[in-house]
Design a protein around this motif. Sequence first.
Motif, mmCIF file in Angstrom:
data_model
loop_
_atom_site.group_PDB
_atom_site.id
_atom_site.type_symbol
_atom_site.label_atom_id
_atom_site.label_comp_id
_atom_site.label_asym_id
_atom_site.label_seq_id
_atom_site.Cartn_x
_atom_site.Cartn_y
_atom_site.Cartn_z
ATOM 1 N N SER A 48 -14.203 -8.311 -52.047
ATOM 2 C CA SER A 48 -14.332 -9.720 -51.155
ATOM 3 C C SER A 48 -12.618 -9.652 -50.436
ATOM 4 N N GLU A 79 -20.099 -6.534 -47.046
ATOM 5 C CA GLU A 79 -21.177 -8.074 -47.363
ATOM 6 C C GLU A 79 -22.693 -7.482 -48.169
ATOM 7 N N ASP A 115 -23.727 -9.203 -52.362
ATOM 8 C CA ASP A 115 -24.881 -9.580 -52.241
ATOM 9 C C ASP A 115 -25.736 -9.574 -53.674
ATOM 10 N N LYS A 129 -24.301 -10.268 -56.681
ATOM 11 C CA LYS A 129 -23.640 -11.203 -57.099
ATOM 12 C C LYS A 129 -25.605 -11.513 -57.532
ATOM 13 N N SER A 163 -21.398 -18.403 -56.766
ATOM 14 C CA SER A 163 -21.674 -18.875 -55.289
ATOM 15 C C SER A 163 -20.823 -18.716 -54.436
ATOM 16 N N THR A 216 -18.245 -16.838 -54.069
ATOM 17 C CA THR A 216 -17.957 -15.321 -53.910
ATOM 18 C C THR A 216 -18.603 -14.829 -52.788
ATOM 19 N N GLU A 217 -20.361 -15.243 -52.912
ATOM 20 C CA GLU A 217 -21.327 -15.436 -51.670
ATOM 21 C C GLU A 217 -20.176 -15.740 -50.040
ATOM 22 N N SER A 224 -17.312 -13.537 -48.534
ATOM 23 C CA SER A 224 -18.109 -12.354 -47.776
ATOM 24 C C SER A 224 -19.292 -12.796 -46.776
ATOM 25 N N ASP A 225 -19.444 -13.678 -46.945
ATOM 26 C CA ASP A 225 -20.462 -14.180 -45.995
ATOM 27 C C ASP A 225 -19.473 -14.793 -44.806
#
Length: 407
Positions: A228, A254, A258, A261, A289, A291-292, A295-296
């Motif tokens: 991240s 990214e 995913d 995750k 959640s 972390t996603e 990265s998004d």
Amino acid sequence: MEPDVAYEPVSVKDVLSEMKDTAELLIDLSYSAVLSGSDEVAQEVLALEERMDVLQLQARMSLLMAARSPEDAEQLAPVLGVVGAAEKIADAAGDIAKVVLEDIGLPDAMRAAIPEATEALVRVVVDADSEYVGRTLGGINMETENGVRVIAVRRASQTGKRAWITNPDKDTEITAGDVLLLRGLDEGLETVYETATGEPYELPAPADQPIEDLERAVDSIVTMKDMSELAVDLAYGSMLFNSEGVAEEVAELEAEVDALKSRFEAWTLQAASRVEDPVELRGLVHLASATEVISDAALEISEGVLRGLDAHPVVAAAVEESDEVIVRLTVDADAEIAGHTLGELELGTETGMRVIAIRRPGDETSWVISPDASTDIAAGDVLVAKGTRAGGERLSALAGDPLAFDT
């Protein structure tokens, strides 16, 4: 009470640069708070989140003042997207910190699963009688002497406002009452902590050995944290230096986060059947959640570059004034550097470039984040490096990939 913010003329480049440093620090602090179970570090996350709120407003004001035509608006829109993505990163870091502060649920055994070689992050308040007061970080030289780095300094100004130094250097002077955020191994931290505070450093209490799936989960947390941070660093770099190649690496990261995750969630669910109270694992789900989201958000920062939108002149001019670049290079089979370690190559000395990550091709893409002197360079490796423009050109030639230098 929210701090008052008024428009003041500031450099867009400076604000974006501070937002980048702040975002990376937020990620580091929030995950470190979880791994150490530290309420103090988690509180620093919330304090730094307030600073990010101010930076966002300053950036929006400066960008609105720079828009004078439809063409300006078109070129500034991606930069406004960067500001919005920074808000998401700050909110996600705050959510991670609240996992600790609100006791959402984290197994105590997580601490035992942290590898011994993993550096800890500790918060200290400098005592007025400390020998550090009035000295610069260069003069103290704690990184060489103790293996401890000061990654940020927070100090109270005369007006009572918190002032952050997110990128302290050798000239940063320590004053009484400064809050230092230190990273290092326990042995070095013990010495620095006692010198700064005048109080003994308490080593974390040993925890029960975790079950195997929790060990995997903690390994995943450390990896997601590193990825991240790298994604955010590269995303800002791709935008500031208009590098499509670096932006493409953000997209790769990214996708990797995913996938990580998904594995992390599976290990957490498997661990739920082996703990007395599965509710104590709820915090791990929150971590996945958040972390996603981070990265998004990194991908959103680089989206303008990926779509081929040119940077606004106010950003482009600032970039031209800077000699720093981020490059993405693929090592050719006949390259001089193929088959050697970073230590053997001494690229920092030879080119002035620092390799911050390596993506290795294969059936399963793997990343080496923060490679060290023992890291091998192989043909086909994708190197991501930071340094000067001249250094980027030299490294490009050594890698046998001159076309990849696109900043």
